[in-house]
Design a protein around this motif. Structure first.
Motif, PDB file in Angstrom:
ATOM      1  N   VAL A  47      -4.413  -6.538  -5.549  1.00  0.00           N
ATOM      2  CA  VAL A  47      -5.436  -6.004  -4.635  1.00  0.00           C
ATOM      3  C   VAL A  47      -5.236  -4.500  -4.439  1.00  0.00           C
ATOM      4  N   VAL A  48      -3.998  -4.075  -4.229  1.00  0.00           N
ATOM      5  CA  VAL A  48      -3.737  -2.640  -4.017  1.00  0.00           C
ATOM      6  C   VAL A  48      -4.015  -1.844  -5.299  1.00  0.00           C
ATOM      7  N   MET A  49      -3.592  -2.377  -6.436  1.00  0.00           N
ATOM      8  CA  MET A  49      -3.720  -1.633  -7.697  1.00  0.00           C
ATOM      9  C   MET A  49      -5.144  -1.681  -8.256  1.00  0.00           C
ATOM     10  N   GLY A  50      -5.906  -2.725  -7.875  1.00  0.00           N
ATOM     11  CA  GLY A  50      -7.245  -2.900  -8.463  1.00  0.00           C
ATOM     12  C   GLY A  50      -7.170  -3.782  -9.694  1.00  0.00           C
ATOM     13  N   ASN A  51      -8.287  -4.451  -9.992  1.00  0.00           N
ATOM     14  CA  ASN A  51      -8.287  -5.447 -11.076  1.00  0.00           C
ATOM     15  C   ASN A  51      -8.131  -4.850 -12.465  1.00  0.00           C
ATOM     16  N   GLU A  52      -8.401  -3.539 -12.587  1.00  0.00           N
ATOM     17  CA  GLU A  52      -8.345  -2.927 -13.917  1.00  0.00           C
ATOM     18  C   GLU A  52      -6.899  -2.673 -14.371  1.00  0.00           C
ATOM     19  N   LYS A  63       0.837  -1.202   0.000  1.00  0.00           N
ATOM     20  CA  LYS A  63       0.000   0.000   0.000  1.00  0.00           C
ATOM     21  C   LYS A  63       0.875   1.256   0.000  1.00  0.00           C
ATOM     22  N   GLU A  64       1.887   1.244   0.860  1.00  0.00           N
ATOM     23  CA  GLU A  64       2.779   2.402   0.986  1.00  0.00           C
ATOM     24  C   GLU A  64       3.526   2.661  -0.331  1.00  0.00           C
ATOM     25  N   TYR A  65       4.070   1.607  -0.925  1.00  0.00           N
ATOM     26  CA  TYR A  65       4.849   1.783  -2.160  1.00  0.00           C
ATOM     27  C   TYR A  65       3.960   2.119  -3.363  1.00  0.00           C
ATOM     28  N   LEU A  66       2.777   1.477  -3.432  1.00  0.00           N
ATOM     29  CA  LEU A  66       2.018   1.499  -4.687  1.00  0.00           C
ATOM     30  C   LEU A  66       0.942   2.575  -4.765  1.00  0.00           C
ATOM     31  N   THR A  67       0.539   3.137  -3.611  1.00  0.00           N
ATOM     32  CA  THR A  67      -0.539   4.134  -3.637  1.00  0.00           C
ATOM     33  C   THR A  67      -0.227   5.315  -4.580  1.00  0.00           C
ATOM     34  N   PRO A  68       0.999   5.851  -4.562  1.00  0.00           N
ATOM     35  CA  PRO A  68       1.289   6.960  -5.500  1.00  0.00           C
ATOM     36  C   PRO A  68       1.094   6.553  -6.968  1.00  0.00           C
ATOM     37  N   LEU A  69       1.413   5.306  -7.309  1.00  0.00           N
ATOM     38  CA  LEU A  69       1.216   4.850  -8.695  1.00  0.00           C
ATOM     39  C   LEU A  69      -0.281   4.770  -9.012  1.00  0.00           C
ATOM     40  N   LYS A  70      -1.033   4.251  -8.054  1.00  0.00           N
ATOM     41  CA  LYS A  70      -2.489   4.125  -8.257  1.00  0.00           C
ATOM     42  C   LYS A  70      -3.111   5.509  -8.428  1.00  0.00           C
ATOM     43  N   GLU A  71      -2.690   6.439  -7.578  1.00  0.00           N
ATOM     44  CA  GLU A  71      -3.243   7.800  -7.643  1.00  0.00           C
ATOM     45  C   GLU A  71      -2.900   8.489  -8.955  1.00  0.00           C
ATOM     46  N   ASN A  72      -1.800   8.054  -9.561  1.00  0.00           N
ATOM     47  CA  ASN A  72      -1.413   8.643 -10.842  1.00  0.00           C
ATOM     48  C   ASN A  72      -2.033   7.918 -12.034  1.00  0.00           C
ATOM     49  N   GLN A  73      -2.966   7.044 -11.717  1.00  0.00           N
ATOM     50  CA  GLN A  73      -3.823   6.402 -12.723  1.00  0.00           C
ATOM     51  C   GLN A  73      -3.097   5.685 -13.860  1.00  0.00           C
ATOM     52  N   ILE A  74      -2.101   4.910 -13.493  1.00  0.00           N
ATOM     53  CA  ILE A  74      -1.506   4.024 -14.498  1.00  0.00           C
ATOM     54  C   ILE A  74      -2.494   2.901 -14.790  1.00  0.00           C
ATOM     55  N   ASP A  75      -2.431   2.311 -15.990  1.00  0.00           N
ATOM     56  CA  ASP A  75      -3.300   1.158 -16.269  1.00  0.00           C
ATOM     57  C   ASP A  75      -2.481  -0.117 -16.492  1.00  0.00           C
ATOM     58  N   THR A  76      -1.142   0.020 -16.433  1.00  0.00           N
ATOM     59  CA  THR A  76      -0.255  -1.118 -16.661  1.00  0.00           C
ATOM     60  C   THR A  76       0.931  -0.987 -15.710  1.00  0.00           C
ATOM     61  N   LEU A  77       1.264  -2.083 -15.044  1.00  0.00           N
ATOM     62  CA  LEU A  77       2.372  -2.041 -14.082  1.00  0.00           C
ATOM     63  C   LEU A  77       3.374  -3.142 -14.407  1.00  0.00           C
ATOM     64  N   ILE A  78       4.618  -2.749 -14.700  1.00  0.00           N
ATOM     65  CA  ILE A  78       5.677  -3.738 -14.976  1.00  0.00           C
ATOM     66  C   ILE A  78       6.273  -4.208 -13.652  1.00  0.00           C
ATOM     67  N   LEU A  79       6.256  -5.517 -13.421  1.00  0.00           N
ATOM     68  CA  LEU A  79       6.898  -6.100 -12.245  1.00  0.00           C
ATOM     69  C   LEU A  79       8.376  -6.252 -12.592  1.00  0.00           C
ATOM     70  N   GLY A  80       9.157  -5.206 -12.307  1.00  0.00           N
ATOM     71  CA  GLY A  80      10.531  -5.125 -12.795  1.00  0.00           C
ATOM     72  C   GLY A  80      11.556  -5.806 -11.911  1.00  0.00           C
ATOM     73  N   CYS A  81      11.217  -6.961 -11.387  1.00  0.00           N
ATOM     74  CA  CYS A  81      12.125  -7.734 -10.546  1.00  0.00           C
ATOM     75  C   CYS A  81      11.583  -9.159 -10.540  1.00  0.00           C
ATOM     76  N   THR A  82      12.453 -10.134 -10.740  1.00  0.00           N
ATOM     77  CA  THR A  82      11.966 -11.518 -10.876  1.00  0.00           C
ATOM     78  C   THR A  82      11.333 -12.069  -9.595  1.00  0.00           C
ATOM     79  N   HIS A  83      11.556 -11.389  -8.454  1.00  0.00           N
ATOM     80  CA  HIS A  83      10.899 -11.825  -7.217  1.00  0.00           C
ATOM     81  C   HIS A  83       9.429 -11.396  -7.151  1.00  0.00           C
ATOM     82  N   TYR A  84       9.109 -10.304  -7.844  1.00  0.00           N
ATOM     83  CA  TYR A  84       7.809  -9.677  -7.598  1.00  0.00           C
ATOM     84  C   TYR A  84       6.591 -10.513  -8.012  1.00  0.00           C
TER      85      TYR A  84
END
Lengths: 265, 265
Positions: free
Chosen positions: B196-201, B166-187
């Protein structure tokens, strides 16, 4: 011989807390510090690897002509101190024993808790050291793998850190320890949060001060202290470039940390 | 040439997610995997150090006679891919570009988020790669240093992990991205919590599948694929002894991971 510097090493920045105490307790002594930030952390690595890294760094410090080596890392102290003492013939001090002695003196309930990295806890070095001196004391172990990343992230008072501390420490609290050894040089940064979870009646043992006293004792016995009016020189080496090391160093040591040199060991 | 194995490396276990996809997509290919668990993680290290480590591992893989190298680590791909391509003359594939192409195809709002380690995000490799292909797309970056330790601790659905996400991703959600790259093989292990944090869309891009397709394409173009009825041989090398590597390996790859050999590079 007494004019030579004290060598101090750690897997990263944590050992700077020990260096800071040495500077306070022995203000005339030169120090060469090595932080292995290219291969940090050690707490998730194996016995063999931590021993190999520790030997490489001791070799490096001895080439820089130090009069003594301080293993300012609980993981390396737990896994590699005996190996280093066997291999090298100068005084070598770890961070375990001074903390253990302090904890044994402090406990009244005869129940001591120890927190540390996965490698430190798995090594069983703390319970062994405590039981050798005081077999009647019960020791409760708890690895806290997320504490180091939380300190590195700077979340020292964060809600997340409180929740993590609660999860790790509640079993220790329920087992009614009255003394808790902070068995990792990073953990003193979390003293506030840890104390809240454990309650004020539990004594937190931070080894840095004890280690500095032990160094003073060993050097005195060997007639190895510099004259008290000497001006000290501090040198910092790291195995990776990092602005973070200098940042944390400045926070802990103020102006004492100026130039940080990068070397490969 | 086509009979030789594919070399895959990562700082640790994360790249096994890529290896798993390669096994599915190219079931006839031999694989040699190297996990640098003695020096993991790379995400907190400097450009120079990640490059040096990557060169050492590529050297090792080339000595094992591989026909291609897959840099299955986003940090090493971001910091060292160009250096490796300059230095070695065999096909070398990173994990960035395949994920970037997928994300550009996916976005409608022209706002892509990228999460990764501190080193990956600081390198600015993702925004550069995206803007070279699609200059009109806005890229929002967020380092998530605690995600790797949380995955390693196994807290994939833990309350703490949700709070950190929630802490890391809320700023991305608020900036209304529609695609998120998981830029680390652990993620990808945290896909559930992240979604759940980003929403299903919001579409989460996990590069592993894309990378496997890219490998297939490059080998086909070079006439480098083994005959389809070949039985594959898989070899796993690590730089430290670790029961954890074999554990995670078994979870991801089942019986395909049997012997893990330790080497120093």
């Amino acid at each position: 011989m007494k004019e030579l510097p004290i060598g101090i090493f750690d897997s990263g920045v944590g050992g700077l807390t020990v260096a800071a105490e040495v500077m306070k307790t022995l203000p005339a002594e030169d120090i060469i510090y090595f932080g292995d930030i290219a291969r940090t952390p050690y707490g998730t690595k194996s016995l063999e690897t931590v021993r190999r890294f520790s030997i490489e760094i001791a070799d490096f410090l001895i080439k820089q002509r130090v009069k003594m080596i301080v293993v300012a890392c609980n993981t390396a102290s737990s896994l590699a101190l005996a190996t280093l003492k066997e291999r090298f013939h100068l005084p070598i001090i770890g961070v375990l024993e001074p903390g253990v002695l302090k904890a044994i003196k402090s406990t009244k309930s005869k129940r001591i808790g120890v927190i540390g990295t996965q490698a430190t806890i798995s090594s069983n070095a703390y319970p062994q050291a405590i039981k050798t001196i005081a077999p009647d004391i019960q020791v409760l172990n708890q690895p806290c793998p997320l504490f180091v990343p939380l300190v590195e992230e700077g979340w020292l008072e964060h809600e997340v850190t409180k929740l993590v501390a609660k999860e790790y420490l509640t079993p220790l609290k329920e087992n009614q320890i009255d003394t808790l050894i902070l068995g990792c040089t990073h953990y003193p940064f979390l003293k506030g949060v840890i104390q809240v979870v454990m309650g004020n009646e539990v004594v937190l043992v931070d080894s840095a001060i004890e280690v500095a006293e032990e160094i003073k004792k060993v050097l005195s016995q060997n007639n190895g202290l510099r004259p008290q009016n000497s001006n000290p020189v501090y040198k910092f080496y790291v195995s990776d470039t990092s602005s973070k090391f200098a940042e944390v160093g400045k926070r802990l040591l103020g102006n004492e940390i100026q130039v940080v040199m990068q070397v490969n060991v």
